[in-house]
Motif scaffolding. Structure first.
Motif, PDB file in Angstrom:
ATOM      1  N   ASP A   1       7.251   9.863  -7.748  1.00  0.00           N
ATOM      2  CA  ASP A   1       6.079   9.954  -8.360  1.00  0.00           C
ATOM      3  C   ASP A   1       5.016  10.334  -7.221  1.00  0.00           C
ATOM      4  O   ASP A   1       3.887  10.421  -7.467  1.00  0.00           O
ATOM      5  CB  ASP A   1       5.456   8.403  -8.455  1.00  0.00           C
ATOM      6  CG  ASP A   1       6.128   7.853  -9.883  1.00  0.00           C
ATOM      7  OD1 ASP A   1       6.533   8.548 -10.697  1.00  0.00           O
ATOM      8  OD2 ASP A   1       5.480   6.745 -10.218  1.00  0.00           O
TER       9      ASP A   1
ATOM     10  N   MET B   1       0.917  -1.163  -0.001  1.00  0.00           N
ATOM     11  CA  MET B   1       0.121  -0.142   0.045  1.00  0.00           C
ATOM     12  C   MET B   1       0.941   1.344   0.067  1.00  0.00           C
ATOM     13  O   MET B   1       2.010   1.323   0.549  1.00  0.00           O
ATOM     14  CB  MET B   1      -1.012   0.159   1.200  1.00  0.00           C
ATOM     15  CG  MET B   1      -1.746  -1.168   1.237  1.00  0.00           C
ATOM     16  SD  MET B   1      -3.080  -0.932   0.070  1.00  0.00           S
ATOM     17  CE  MET B   1      -3.942   0.655   0.350  1.00  0.00           C
ATOM     18  N   ALA B   2       0.307   2.462  -0.597  1.00  0.00           N
ATOM     19  CA  ALA B   2       1.169   3.524  -0.504  1.00  0.00           C
ATOM     20  C   ALA B   2       0.068   4.610  -0.689  1.00  0.00           C
ATOM     21  O   ALA B   2      -0.967   4.466  -0.900  1.00  0.00           O
ATOM     22  CB  ALA B   2       1.886   3.446  -1.813  1.00  0.00           C
ATOM     23  N   GLU B   3       0.670   5.926  -0.173  1.00  0.00           N
ATOM     24  CA  GLU B   3      -0.241   7.209  -0.334  1.00  0.00           C
ATOM     25  C   GLU B   3       0.370   8.129  -1.265  1.00  0.00           C
ATOM     26  O   GLU B   3       1.660   7.871  -1.598  1.00  0.00           O
ATOM     27  CB  GLU B   3      -0.208   7.879   1.056  1.00  0.00           C
ATOM     28  CG  GLU B   3      -0.806   7.105   2.104  1.00  0.00           C
ATOM     29  CD  GLU B   3      -0.656   7.637   3.492  1.00  0.00           C
ATOM     30  OE1 GLU B   3       0.222   8.578   3.575  1.00  0.00           O
ATOM     31  OE2 GLU B   3      -1.106   7.047   4.502  1.00  0.00           O
ATOM     32  N   ARG B   4      -0.404   8.920  -1.942  1.00  0.00           N
ATOM     33  CA  ARG B   4       0.106   9.959  -2.767  1.00  0.00           C
ATOM     34  C   ARG B   4       0.176  11.267  -1.932  1.00  0.00           C
ATOM     35  O   ARG B   4      -0.687  11.443  -1.401  1.00  0.00           O
ATOM     36  CB  ARG B   4      -0.780   9.924  -4.136  1.00  0.00           C
ATOM     37  CG  ARG B   4      -0.175   9.528  -5.333  1.00  0.00           C
ATOM     38  CD  ARG B   4      -0.737   9.167  -6.503  1.00  0.00           C
ATOM     39  NE  ARG B   4      -0.610   8.026  -6.972  1.00  0.00           N
ATOM     40  CZ  ARG B   4       0.401   7.637  -7.915  1.00  0.00           C
ATOM     41  NH1 ARG B   4       1.126   8.802  -8.549  1.00  0.00           N
ATOM     42  NH2 ARG B   4       0.459   6.421  -8.374  1.00  0.00           N
TER      43      ARG B   4
ATOM     44  N   VAL C   1       4.959   9.449  -4.264  1.00  0.00           N
ATOM     45  CA  VAL C   1       4.209   8.350  -3.426  1.00  0.00           C
ATOM     46  C   VAL C   1       4.870   8.310  -2.213  1.00  0.00           C
ATOM     47  O   VAL C   1       6.328   8.193  -2.189  1.00  0.00           O
ATOM     48  CB  VAL C   1       4.193   7.002  -4.118  1.00  0.00           C
ATOM     49  CG1 VAL C   1       3.741   5.911  -3.457  1.00  0.00           C
ATOM     50  CG2 VAL C   1       3.262   6.827  -5.516  1.00  0.00           C
TER      51      VAL C   1
ATOM     52  N   ILE D   1      -5.718   5.359 -12.862  1.00  0.00           N
ATOM     53  CA  ILE D   1      -4.376   5.102 -12.976  1.00  0.00           C
ATOM     54  C   ILE D   1      -3.478   5.888 -12.240  1.00  0.00           C
ATOM     55  O   ILE D   1      -2.411   5.233 -11.867  1.00  0.00           O
ATOM     56  CB  ILE D   1      -3.895   5.825 -14.437  1.00  0.00           C
ATOM     57  CG1 ILE D   1      -2.568   5.095 -14.919  1.00  0.00           C
ATOM     58  CG2 ILE D   1      -3.861   7.280 -14.581  1.00  0.00           C
ATOM     59  CD1 ILE D   1      -3.058   3.790 -15.528  1.00  0.00           C
ATOM     60  N   ASN D   2      -3.842   6.876 -11.232  1.00  0.00           N
ATOM     61  CA  ASN D   2      -3.316   7.728 -10.258  1.00  0.00           C
ATOM     62  C   ASN D   2      -3.460   6.954  -9.087  1.00  0.00           C
ATOM     63  O   ASN D   2      -2.894   7.298  -8.043  1.00  0.00           O
ATOM     64  CB  ASN D   2      -3.589   8.907 -10.326  1.00  0.00           C
ATOM     65  CG  ASN D   2      -3.069   9.861 -11.493  1.00  0.00           C
ATOM     66  OD1 ASN D   2      -1.851   9.571 -11.920  1.00  0.00           O
ATOM     67  ND2 ASN D   2      -3.920  10.508 -12.068  1.00  0.00           N
ATOM     68  N   ALA D   3      -4.372   5.790  -8.910  1.00  0.00           N
ATOM     69  CA  ALA D   3      -4.467   5.354  -7.545  1.00  0.00           C
ATOM     70  C   ALA D   3      -3.313   4.379  -7.060  1.00  0.00           C
ATOM     71  O   ALA D   3      -2.574   3.638  -7.800  1.00  0.00           O
ATOM     72  CB  ALA D   3      -5.578   4.221  -7.921  1.00  0.00           C
ATOM     73  N   PRO D   4      -2.681   4.428  -5.848  1.00  0.00           N
ATOM     74  CA  PRO D   4      -1.463   3.703  -5.571  1.00  0.00           C
ATOM     75  C   PRO D   4      -1.791   2.339  -5.542  1.00  0.00           C
ATOM     76  O   PRO D   4      -0.719   1.446  -5.874  1.00  0.00           O
ATOM     77  CB  PRO D   4      -1.487   4.087  -3.778  1.00  0.00           C
ATOM     78  CG  PRO D   4      -2.486   5.262  -3.820  1.00  0.00           C
ATOM     79  CD  PRO D   4      -3.419   5.245  -4.790  1.00  0.00           C
ATOM     80  N   VAL D   5      -2.934   1.811  -5.702  1.00  0.00           N
ATOM     81  CA  VAL D   5      -3.136   0.271  -6.060  1.00  0.00           C
ATOM     82  C   VAL D   5      -3.072  -0.212  -7.396  1.00  0.00           C
ATOM     83  O   VAL D   5      -3.432  -1.280  -7.716  1.00  0.00           O
ATOM     84  CB  VAL D   5      -4.370  -0.273  -5.286  1.00  0.00           C
ATOM     85  CG1 VAL D   5      -3.999  -0.078  -3.727  1.00  0.00           C
ATOM     86  CG2 VAL D   5      -5.634   0.424  -5.715  1.00  0.00           C
TER      87      VAL D   5
ATOM     88  N   ARG E   1       3.436   4.144 -15.394  1.00  0.00           N
ATOM     89  CA  ARG E   1       3.824   5.570 -15.762  1.00  0.00           C
ATOM     90  C   ARG E   1       3.379   6.307 -16.994  1.00  0.00           C
ATOM     91  O   ARG E   1       3.382   7.396 -16.878  1.00  0.00           O
ATOM     92  CB  ARG E   1       5.352   5.816 -15.309  1.00  0.00           C
ATOM     93  CG  ARG E   1       5.584   5.551 -13.861  1.00  0.00           C
ATOM     94  CD  ARG E   1       6.945   5.275 -13.647  1.00  0.00           C
ATOM     95  NE  ARG E   1       7.944   6.496 -14.089  1.00  0.00           N
ATOM     96  CZ  ARG E   1       8.173   7.575 -13.417  1.00  0.00           C
ATOM     97  NH1 ARG E   1       7.528   7.312 -12.167  1.00  0.00           N
ATOM     98  NH2 ARG E   1       8.840   8.605 -13.666  1.00  0.00           N
TER      99      ARG E   1
ATOM    100  N   LYS F   1      -0.837  -0.809  -9.630  1.00  0.00           N
ATOM    101  CA  LYS F   1      -0.276  -1.906  -9.954  1.00  0.00           C
ATOM    102  C   LYS F   1      -0.582  -3.389  -9.577  1.00  0.00           C
ATOM    103  O   LYS F   1      -0.772  -4.488 -10.439  1.00  0.00           O
ATOM    104  CB  LYS F   1       1.345  -1.860  -9.330  1.00  0.00           C
ATOM    105  CG  LYS F   1       2.474  -2.277  -9.872  1.00  0.00           C
ATOM    106  CD  LYS F   1       3.775  -1.828  -9.645  1.00  0.00           C
ATOM    107  CE  LYS F   1       4.641  -2.815  -9.507  1.00  0.00           C
ATOM    108  NZ  LYS F   1       6.023  -2.189  -9.171  1.00  0.00           N
ATOM    109  N   GLU F   2      -1.059  -3.353  -8.472  1.00  0.00           N
ATOM    110  CA  GLU F   2      -2.025  -4.343  -7.888  1.00  0.00           C
ATOM    111  C   GLU F   2      -3.002  -4.951  -8.987  1.00  0.00           C
ATOM    112  O   GLU F   2      -3.356  -5.978  -9.090  1.00  0.00           O
ATOM    113  CB  GLU F   2      -2.312  -4.411  -6.413  1.00  0.00           C
ATOM    114  CG  GLU F   2      -1.217  -4.378  -5.326  1.00  0.00           C
ATOM    115  CD  GLU F   2      -0.860  -2.880  -4.949  1.00  0.00           C
ATOM    116  OE1 GLU F   2      -0.737  -2.221  -6.215  1.00  0.00           O
ATOM    117  OE2 GLU F   2      -0.450  -2.863  -3.931  1.00  0.00           O
TER     118      GLU F   2
END
Lengths: 466, 159
Positions: free
Chosen positions: A230, A1-4, A232, B110-114, B91, B116-117
């Protein structure tokens, strides 16, 4: 998980909480020891950490440590487990870190002579829990600090010192192959170095500002707890107390075949000057450090010694086809900067490296191997082992496709499983020379993926309740 | 279990220096027609070509609507590591992908952190994958063609 996050937000780094080994270039000369330790009970391991902590240097207080020596402390995944870090936290680390460097050998090209079954024990075994780096300006100060660590260990029967690896700058101040090293380094935002966010800010022909440093890279590429390129913000490993101001380290012990390198130069050149040119073509710089892009036909020691100029070049503007600095040369592979045709974002694959030499210098002019162990302890640091270290190793060092060189590899570090050639474009258009039958100059003798926690995080680990 | 963006993904099948990469999506009910319209735009082809050019490691790519336009497949062949590819994917192709996948179920943007998952979760590895020239990358092929053209010019001029 990550935040932007908002990528334009300014970054202020908590320098006092970041280990000095991470952000600060070690002044020379130096003397160091790497201690590899195994922890058999968490309580003794945590007591050891508590003993070490007063000696761990931060990036804010650098090169002014008590006793003139300082420590860096890093842990493997098995080490975090041995210290009693909770399962939920252990599971939150990236897969490649959990697996460890030996497990990633095939991917890294550590095969044949470099494969883990030939590594120097205990590297690559699950027993390497803690790696302590002790560094000082002289051997006495370094030994004194190592003795402090040994003293602490005497009262801790459940921590074993498995191995001590001595590292020291060579009398020449250069690498075993005779090159001035560590000239280029990434321009990390918020670290106190001069910076500029715009690529080529110093003008056309310059790569970033300070010249050659490239555009500023977001601190999150190198330290956890800050936004990356990015925008993130990493949210793992868990918890925040462990993650914040930490980073990952790829620790590698690389044996360098100096005599083999010298012989190859001699056999493939017809004069001493030609040997030097071939050596420079392989590296991308003359042994003095003068870059080929700025000094294409002969060494320029004055340029090499000028810190304001010795890194101030752009591939795109000054050498797009590699007629000065071959696209397959070592430095152009490690950091292709603005080379045309590199289709990935170079700033997402930056390497922050610290390297130290070990073993004795091979006497000048000697062309036969003396059997001595010598080489480089290479430390790569960054927040994403896979995207940074493994990518650079796999795509740029051990392959040539990114540069249109098919399977040709790094002339210095390649494992020679691809084409064993080195292509040197010549100044005349459409002409090139291809050196053949490159031997293996560098053999991996071991390595570990480590986590280098922030200083508060080390306290947090040391104080874990059980 | 925890999730992590760097968890190793199922790799595509590999032949020589090239890998396949295949994704399957469910189309949002009633959105099949909207998708067909996107693919028929001339600008879509132009943009796809431009992105392919930029990435430099894509051999080909195809989108297939099937099962009465209720499902969507994306299939491509590329040179190099899956890990690298997915990175560039997330990207570099934002607009094209966003425009299409907005019509796929559960698409997070596309900008959601998830993101890639999400992509990883929709990948299916080929059971069998063959290439005529497994060792030739896109770069190798382009260069070979340039060499041939130069040779041909030479022959025509002096032959």
């Amino acid at each position: 998980m990550a935040e932007r996050t908002d990528p334009s937000a300014p970054q202020a780094l908590e320098l006092a909480d970041i280990q000095g080994a991470m952000l600060r270039k070690r002044p020379g000369p130096y003397v160091g020891s790497y201690l590899l330790l195994r922890i058999d009970t968490p309580s003794d391991g945590r007591r050891l950490l508590a003993h070490l902590l007063p000696h761990v240097a931060s990036a804010a207080r650098w090169w002014d440590p008590p006793g003139g020596a300082w420590l860096g402390v890093a842990l493997s995944h098995s080490g975090l487990r041995a210290l009693g870090v909770r399962q939920e936290s252990l599971d939150s680390f990236p897969a490649e870190f959990i697996a460890g460097m030996a497990d990633r050998a095939a991917r890294l090209g550590d095969t044949g002579e470099s494969s883990p079954e030939h590594w120097d024990a205990p590297l690559g075994s699950p027993d390497v829990h803690l790696v302590v780096a002790a560094f000082a300006a002289d051997r006495a100060a370094c030994d004194s600090l190592v003795e402090t660590v040994r003293e602490a260990l005497r009262g801790l029967p459940d921590v074993q010192l498995l191995h001590r690896l001595e590292a020291a700058q060579l009398p020449s101040g250069r690498t075993h192959l005779g090159f001035v090293d560590n000239i280029g380094k990434p321009n990390i935002e918020g670290t106190g170095a001069p910076r500029d966010d715009r690529a080529g800010a110093a003008g056309p022909g310059h790569y970033g500002d300070p010249p050659g440093a490239g555009p500023a890279v977001k601190a999150g590429e190198f330290v956890l707890g800050y936004p990356d390129q990015d925008g993130v913000l990493a949210t793992q490993p868990l918890p925040d107390a462990l993650r914040r101001n930490g980073t990952y380290v790829a620790f590698r012990k690389l044996h360098v075949r100096v005599a083999e390198f010298r012989r190859y130069l001699k056999e493939n050149a017809s004069s001493a000057a030609e040997e030097e040119l071939l050596a420079a073509k392989m590296v991308g710089r003359w042994r003095s450090g003068a870059p080929l892009v700025l000094a294409p036909s002969q060494d320029d020691p004055v340029l090499a010694a000028d810190a304001a100029r010795n890194n101030d070049f752009s591939y795109r503007e000054q050498d797009p086809e590699g007629r000065r600095c071959p696209v397959g040369s070592h430095i152009r592979r490690m950091n292709p900067r603005d080379s045309p045709g590199v289709s990935v974002d170079v700033l997402r694959h930056c390497i922050l490296r610290r390297s130290t030499t070990y073993g004795p210098e091979l006497p000048e002019g000697q062309l036969t191997d003396d059997g001595a162990a010598r080489g480089i302890v290479f430390l790569f640091m960054g927040t994403d082992i896979r995207r940074q270290f493994e990518f650079v190793k796999r795509q740029w060092a051990n392959d040539g496709n990114f540069a249109g060189l098919e399977t040709e590899q790094d002339p210095l570090t390649g494992n020679r499983e691809g084409a064993r050639t080195f292509t040197v474009p010549l100044p005349a258009r459409a002409r090139r020379h291809q050196y053949e039958q490159l031997p293996r100059f560098v053999v991996t003798k071991g390595g570990e993926y480590l986590f280098l926690p922030g200083i508060r995080a080390l306290h947090w680990i040391a104080g874990l309740d059980h | 279990m925890t999730t992590h963006p760097e968890k190793p993904a199922r790799p595509g099948a590999i032949d020589g220096r090239t890998s396949e990469f295949t994704l399957f999506f469910k189309v949002k009910p009633g959105h099949g027609k909207l998708l067909r319209d996107i693919f028929q735009q001339r600008s879509f082809d132009q943009l796809s070509r431009q992105v392919t050019e930029q990435i430099g490691t894509l051999h080909d790519a195809r989108w297939v609507l099937f099962d009465d336009d209720t499902r969507l497949m994306f299939a491509t062949s590329f040179d190099g590591d899956w890990d690298v590819y997915i990175e560039e994917f997330a990207r570099r192709i934002p607009q094209i992908f966003d425009d299409i996948l907005i019509h796929a179920e559960d698409y997070p943007g596309i900008n959601a952190p998830v993101i890639k998952e999400y992509i990883v979760a929709h990948q299916v590895t080929a059971c069998s994958y063959f290439r005529a020239i497994p060792d030739a990358t896109v770069r190798d092929l382009r260069r070979a063609r340039a060499v041939y053209e130069a040779y041909d010019t030479l022959v025509k001029a002096y032959g």
